[in-house]
Design a protein around this motif. Structure first.
Motif, PDB file in Angstrom:
ATOM      1  N   MET A 391       0.850  -1.191   0.000  1.00 51.36           N
ATOM      2  CA  MET A 391       0.000   0.000   0.000  1.00 51.36           C
ATOM      3  C   MET A 391       0.888   1.244   0.000  1.00 51.36           C
ATOM      4  SD  MET A 391      -2.772   1.277   2.833  1.00 51.36           S
ATOM      5  CE  MET A 391      -3.453   2.930   2.727  1.00 51.36           C
ATOM      6  N   HIS A 392       1.128   1.779  -1.183  1.00 49.91           N
ATOM      7  CA  HIS A 392       2.009   2.934  -1.314  1.00 49.91           C
ATOM      8  C   HIS A 392       1.242   4.243  -1.127  1.00 49.91           C
ATOM      9  CE1 HIS A 392       5.478   0.594  -2.550  1.00 49.91           C
ATOM     10  NE2 HIS A 392       4.687  -0.082  -3.371  1.00 49.91           N
ATOM     11  N   VAL A 393       1.826   5.113  -0.332  1.00 53.23           N
ATOM     12  CA  VAL A 393       1.251   6.442  -0.120  1.00 53.23           C
ATOM     13  C   VAL A 393       2.316   7.502  -0.313  1.00 53.23           C
ATOM     14  CG1 VAL A 393      -0.476   5.593   1.513  1.00 53.23           C
ATOM     15  CG2 VAL A 393       1.703   6.466   2.380  1.00 53.23           C
ATOM     16  N   HIS A 394       1.875   8.694  -0.696  1.00 55.30           N
ATOM     17  CA  HIS A 394       2.763   9.850  -0.813  1.00 55.30           C
ATOM     18  C   HIS A 394       2.629  10.699   0.445  1.00 55.30           C
ATOM     19  CE1 HIS A 394       4.052   9.252  -4.932  1.00 55.30           C
ATOM     20  NE2 HIS A 394       2.793   8.951  -5.253  1.00 55.30           N
ATOM     21  N   ILE A 395       3.729  11.319   0.820  1.00 57.74           N
ATOM     22  CA  ILE A 395       3.748  12.200   1.997  1.00 57.74           C
ATOM     23  C   ILE A 395       4.126  13.601   1.533  1.00 57.74           C
ATOM     24  CG2 ILE A 395       4.814  12.634   4.257  1.00 57.74           C
ATOM     25  CD1 ILE A 395       5.509   9.651   4.382  1.00 57.74           C
TER      26      ILE A 395
END
Length: 401
Positions: A391-395
């Motif tokens: 589960m890739h997320v951007h910060i």
């Protein structure tokens, strides 16, 4: 007529289980099918699921293939590990362990769990992109369960492989290879915990294994039961918690209005996690076997029949939940069946809830924002569990809510 091939069942459950559940329920909430190797009854109705989970005539058992006879270690440890024994053994085991997992006892763990979450987030927040599962949820759950059980931090990284192997070996998609791997993993875990238990007998510490070892004589677990309990806590306290955290964050980021609502009012965290448990529960199916003939909603279930309680379906039953397919973190009441019911109600429910609440608050209540890289995530090919591969997320520091 529903196509009852195993391949179709696995595909539908992996891709989009809830529309498939509704298709089955539209025929009958207790539907007789042969999607899996062992034909049986597929229960999608909430009231029917609740009845089965509370009725001791439906015994908890994992139907294992004949090849498992070659792997008695795996078979035996699963039998004890999941506390699948029938009363009175089941009640005795739960009595000896459950008082360590009451909400009051678990609440005392809050300070060190919060510290673990904050330390992990501080090591990640300056990155532009992370995989929530491998970078946060996995190490977080590993450190928490290691602390509670009494496992040295240096050994926590072996949990992931153990958990993945054992989950695959008890899922209904298991292959002969997964059973072999599960048996080998079980042998490794038993060896590990035998050594750890030996150490704790000599030098008790402030951990669960030490407490269970040094209870009063008439309240002690046998060596086999203590080993099985240790294995259970690693798997249930690790793999399912990882998936609860990642599934919960996925729901909140996917439904941005609900996420913003939680950010604006952190006191909603408890009801938010309850809705995540209802909406995208990590455990989707519980298996039972009828110990005698039982009539349920005008169908006759015979002694020996397999019964598959589809928890994910029951939690979306429109007869029980208004707007069942709507994700609503203020839903009240929310009598979901995510932790089961009756004598097999999940032992670690209080811990799972607390970990999820702390993890989600830590990820959302901070000076930067996170958002999904894509809403089209890939789910692992399991029918009894709901788990993403990654589960890739951007910060960033710009609001995406």
């Amino acid at each position: 007529m529903i196509n009852q091939s195993t391949d179709r069942f696995t595909f539908e459950i992996t891709k989009s289980p809830y529309s498939f559940y509704e298709e089955i329920r539209s025929i009958h909430p207790v539907y007789k099918g042969s999607f899996l190797k062992y034909p049986g009854w597929y229960v999608t109705g909430y009231q029917e699921a609740l009845t089965i989970l509370k009725d001791n005539r439906f015994q908890t058992r994992i139907p294992l293939p004949e090849t498992t006879k070659k792997y008695e270690v795996l078979k035996n440890i699963q039998s004890h590990m999941m506390l699948f024994k029938s009363p009175p053994d089941h009640g005795r085991l739960r009595m000896l362990v459950s008082h360590k997992f009451t909400p009051a006892k678990i609440e005392k763990c809050r300070p060190f769990i919060e510290k673990i979450a904050i330390n992990l987030w501080n090591s990640l927040k300056n990155k532009k992109k992370i995989d929530v599962i491998s970078d946060f949820a996995f190490p977080f759950a590993s450190l928490v369960v290691a602390k509670i059980i009494g496992i040295p931090d240096d050994d926590k990284d072996i949990f992931r492989e153990w958990a993945l192997n054992l989950i695959q070996s008890i899922d209904f998609t298991r292959s002969r290879r997964s059973i072999v791997d599960g048996n080998n993993t079980t042998l490794e875990m038993l060896s590990f915990f035998k050594d750890l238990i030996k150490e704790r007998r000599k030098s008790p510490q402030d951990d669960l294994i030490s407490e269970l070892l040094h209870q009063e004589k008439d309240r002690k677990l046998t060596e086999e039961e203590l080993l099985a309990t240790s294995v259970l806590l690693v798997i249930a306290g690790h793999e399912t918690t990882v998936n609860l955290i990642s599934n919960s964050l996925y729901c909140l980021l996917k439904y941005s209005k609900e996420c913003h609502k939680l950010i604006e009012n952190p006191l909603l965290i408890e009801s938010a996690i309850e809705e995540c448990l209802r909406y995208e529960r990590p455990t989707q199916m519980m298996a039972r076997i009828a110990s005698e003939d039982v009539e349920l909603n005008k169908v006759q279930i015979r002694k020996g029949d397999h019964v598959y309680v589809l928890i994910g379906a029951a939690n979306r039953d429109t007869k029980q939940f208004s707007n069942a397919d709507v994700f609503d973190i203020t839903r009240n009441p929310n009598p979901h069946l995510a932790f089961g019911s009756g004598i097999h109600f999940c032992l670690g429910s209080a811990l799972a809830r607390l970990e999820a609440q702390i993890a989600i608050q830590t990820l959302l209540q901070n000076e930067v924002n996170i958002h999904l890289e894509t809403q089209e995530v890939e789910w692992r090919k399991l029918v009894g569990f709901r788990a993403m591969k990654e589960m890739h997320v951007h910060i960033d520091d710009q609001s995406k809510y």
